[in-house]
Enzyme design. Structure first.
Site, mmCIF file in Angstrom:
data_model
loop_
_atom_site.group_PDB
_atom_site.id
_atom_site.type_symbol
_atom_site.label_atom_id
_atom_site.label_comp_id
_atom_site.label_asym_id
_atom_site.label_seq_id
_atom_site.Cartn_x
_atom_site.Cartn_y
_atom_site.Cartn_z
ATOM 1 N N GLY A 108 -9.039 0.401 4.407
ATOM 2 C CA GLY A 108 -8.871 1.681 3.719
ATOM 3 C C GLY A 108 -10.065 1.944 2.801
ATOM 4 O O GLY A 108 -10.535 1.041 2.132
ATOM 5 N N MET A 116 0.270 4.202 -5.116
ATOM 6 C CA MET A 116 0.058 3.164 -4.100
ATOM 7 C C MET A 116 0.219 1.779 -4.719
ATOM 8 O O MET A 116 0.245 1.631 -5.947
ATOM 9 C CB MET A 116 -1.290 3.342 -3.427
ATOM 10 C CG MET A 116 -1.263 4.452 -2.395
ATOM 11 S SD MET A 116 -2.791 4.568 -1.462
ATOM 12 C CE MET A 116 -2.315 5.735 -0.179
ATOM 13 N N GLY A 117 0.269 0.788 -3.870
ATOM 14 C CA GLY A 117 0.503 -0.590 -4.318
ATOM 15 C C GLY A 117 1.525 -1.200 -3.382
ATOM 16 O O GLY A 117 2.720 -1.110 -3.623
ATOM 17 N N ARG A 118 1.032 -1.766 -2.300
ATOM 18 C CA ARG A 118 1.920 -2.285 -1.261
ATOM 19 C C ARG A 118 2.664 -3.530 -1.722
ATOM 20 O O ARG A 118 3.874 -3.625 -1.598
ATOM 21 C CB ARG A 118 1.103 -2.675 -0.025
ATOM 22 C CG ARG A 118 0.198 -1.609 0.492
ATOM 23 C CD ARG A 118 -0.795 -2.198 1.470
ATOM 24 N NE ARG A 118 -0.098 -2.790 2.590
ATOM 25 C CZ ARG A 118 0.373 -2.108 3.623
ATOM 26 N NH1 ARG A 118 0.181 -0.812 3.675
ATOM 27 N NH2 ARG A 118 0.990 -2.710 4.599
ATOM 28 N N ILE A 171 -7.954 -0.235 -3.797
ATOM 29 C CA ILE A 171 -7.392 0.387 -4.999
ATOM 30 C C ILE A 171 -6.180 -0.412 -5.483
ATOM 31 O O ILE A 171 -5.831 -0.365 -6.645
ATOM 32 C CB ILE A 171 -7.015 1.870 -4.786
ATOM 33 C CG1 ILE A 171 -5.882 2.041 -3.778
ATOM 34 C CG2 ILE A 171 -8.225 2.692 -4.411
ATOM 35 C CD1 ILE A 171 -5.248 3.422 -3.827
ATOM 36 N N ASP A 172 -5.537 -1.169 -4.575
ATOM 37 C CA ASP A 172 -4.353 -1.945 -4.958
ATOM 38 C C ASP A 172 -4.695 -3.093 -5.915
ATOM 39 O O ASP A 172 -3.805 -3.620 -6.598
ATOM 40 C CB ASP A 172 -3.666 -2.521 -3.712
ATOM 41 C CG ASP A 172 -2.962 -1.464 -2.880
ATOM 42 O OD1 ASP A 172 -3.130 -0.274 -3.186
ATOM 43 O OD2 ASP A 172 -2.255 -1.833 -1.931
ATOM 44 N N GLN A 212 -5.322 9.231 -4.459
ATOM 45 C CA GLN A 212 -5.760 8.102 -5.302
ATOM 46 C C GLN A 212 -6.990 7.403 -4.735
ATOM 47 O O GLN A 212 -7.634 6.613 -5.420
ATOM 48 C CB GLN A 212 -4.631 7.067 -5.430
ATOM 49 C CG GLN A 212 -3.428 7.589 -6.160
ATOM 50 C CD GLN A 212 -2.176 6.769 -5.828
ATOM 51 O OE1 GLN A 212 -1.837 5.858 -6.558
ATOM 52 N NE2 GLN A 212 -1.506 7.094 -4.739
ATOM 53 N N GLU A 230 4.647 2.175 -4.393
ATOM 54 C CA GLU A 230 5.198 2.406 -3.046
ATOM 55 C C GLU A 230 5.905 1.168 -2.486
ATOM 56 O O GLU A 230 6.857 1.271 -1.722
ATOM 57 C CB GLU A 230 4.091 2.847 -2.084
ATOM 58 C CG GLU A 230 2.995 1.796 -1.921
ATOM 59 C CD GLU A 230 1.849 2.205 -1.014
ATOM 60 O OE1 GLU A 230 1.881 3.278 -0.410
ATOM 61 O OE2 GLU A 230 0.886 1.403 -0.925
HETATM 62 O O1 F6P Z 1 -4.590 -0.966 0.666
HETATM 63 C C1 F6P Z 1 -4.788 0.229 0.003
HETATM 64 C C2 F6P Z 1 -3.801 1.254 0.397
HETATM 65 O O2 F6P Z 1 -4.233 2.355 -0.309
HETATM 66 C C3 F6P Z 1 -2.326 0.921 0.148
HETATM 67 O O3 F6P Z 1 -1.916 1.042 -1.149
HETATM 68 C C4 F6P Z 1 -1.630 1.863 1.086
HETATM 69 O O4 F6P Z 1 -0.345 1.398 1.432
HETATM 70 C C5 F6P Z 1 -2.534 1.851 2.243
HETATM 71 O O5 F6P Z 1 -3.830 1.610 1.750
HETATM 72 C C6 F6P Z 1 -2.495 3.107 3.075
HETATM 73 O O6 F6P Z 1 -3.545 3.052 3.995
HETATM 74 P P1 F6P Z 1 -3.748 3.968 5.268
HETATM 75 O O7 F6P Z 1 -2.826 5.127 5.168
HETATM 76 O O8 F6P Z 1 -5.182 4.359 5.191
HETATM 77 O O9 F6P Z 1 -3.453 3.087 6.419
#
Ligand code: F6P
Length: 342
Positions: free
Chosen positions: A11, A169-171, A126-127, A274, A222
């Site tokens: 990302g 965001m923040g997996r 960003i996480d 973000q 998230e």
């Molecule tokens: O890893 C960074 C991040 O922004 C996560 O927080 C988010 O879940 C993910 O990327 C989304 O990425 P994409 O939609 O580009 O696959």
């Protein structure tokens, strides 16, 4: 003269261009090397999509979001592409490759190190959850963007006496949620590290309103999850790489919270906003230091390592396969908790 490659994978995030610029300026200007830029992450290495980067080609990009090299989640190990990566090193006469990436992209780089390929990493996401470094490129900008959004939500929440759920965001880690919540004065913050009990969340919000407040702001990462047995979230879909595609938890929680508290509730999902646009000064500086640090590391043949920042100093650590995600420290959560429900 050495020849090194550079790529950005996974990302995107603000600050990637600042890192590319720093690598190119240092590699060419200080070391007298040649630099090749691969397009779209590992995809460009496998497909031979590459061109030379010059000092002129990286002029004027320091403040620009995204990445001039393009990005993708391609992983040579998922598509039998490792021989093509080896061939690229051989055919192009590469002495080494600087890989700017997150978990997946750097994970592939770590595997390659094990197979003897000269690669090194620069952490970005960003996480901010990559182990071994205090900060990753992009995090500070994401926090600033989300904080600005919370400030705006405050005034409209106050006018309408509403409860605002802001999803960030923040997996797997709540870095953005906690920093944004602290900076924006959130009344409750939900992070993956602390499974939440919805009844407790609602009790906090009711307590706040009983103290005389007529609005509240809740920041939700998230990847936040309910404590076992308290509340069911639907399964998230997976993307083509098998990664969980998060997003939508705030929409799921809003009716429950509104039902329990009786406070009119609205949802804002900040999403990819973000990750877009100009990096803040802190990310420009961090990315520049990482870029210079990576070239220094390459000059010392520090292949198999990742540049990092530790307590304000540039350092380097081993690249790790499947490195554990770095959770937010308990101390930071306790600081935030003081403000829950007041
Ligand atoms: O890893 C960074 C991040 O922004 C996560 O927080 C988010 O879940 C993910 O990327 C989304 O990425 P994409 O939609 O580009 O696959």
């Amino acid at each position: 003269m050495r020849k090194i490659g550079i790529l950005t994978g996974g990302g995107d995030c603000p600050g990637l261009n600042a890192a590319i610029r720093a690598v190119v300026r240092s590699a060419i200007g200080t070391q007298g090397w040649q630099v090749l830029g691969f397009r779209n992450g590992w995809r460009g290495v496998m497909d031979g999509d590459v061109s030379e980067l010059t000092i002129e080609s990286v002029q004027g990009i320091l403040h620009r979001g995204g990445t001039i090299l393009g990005s993708s989640g391609a992983n040579p190990y998922h598509e039998g592409g490792i021989e093509r990566v080896r061939a690229a090193f051989r055919d192009l006469g590469l002495d080494g490759l600087i890989v700017i990436g997150g978990e997946g992209t750097l994970g592939a780089a770590a595997h390659m190190t094990g197979e003897g390929l000269p690669v090194l990493g620069i952490p970005k996401t960003i996480d901010n959850d990559i182990s071994g470094t205090d900060y990753c490129i992009g995090f500070h900008t994401a926090v600033q963007i989300a904080t600005d959004a919370i400030d705006r939500l405050h005034s409209t929440a106050e006018s309408h006496h509403r409860l605002m759920l802001a999803e960030v965001m923040g997996r797997s880690a709540g870095w953005i949620a906690l920093h944004t919540g602290l900076a924006g004065g959130a009344d409750m913050i939900l992070v993956p590290e602390h499974p939440f009990d919805l009844n407790e969340v609602c009790a906090h919000l009711r307590a706040r309103h009983l103290r005389g407040h007529t609005f509240s702001i809740v920041v939700v990462a998230e990847g936040a999850a309910p404590a076992e047995g308290t509340f069911e979230l639907p399964d998230y879909p997976k993307d083509e790489r098998g990664f969980t595609r998060y997003g939508g938890i705030a929409h799921r929680l809003a009716p429950e919270i509104e039902g329990q508290t009786g406070y009119e509730t609205r949802v804002t999902v900040l999403g990819h906003v973000q990750r877009g646009g100009s990096p803040v000064a802190q990310d420009r500086v961090l990315a520049t230091r990482f870029g210079i640090g990576a070239v220094d590391l390459a000059a010392r043949d520090g292949w198999g390592r990742m540049v990092a920042i530790h307590g304000g100093d540039i350092a380097d650590v081993p690249l790790q396969v499947g490195a554990k995600v770095r959770p937010v420290p308990e101390e930071l959560y306790r600081v935030a908790e003081v403000f829950f429900g007041y």
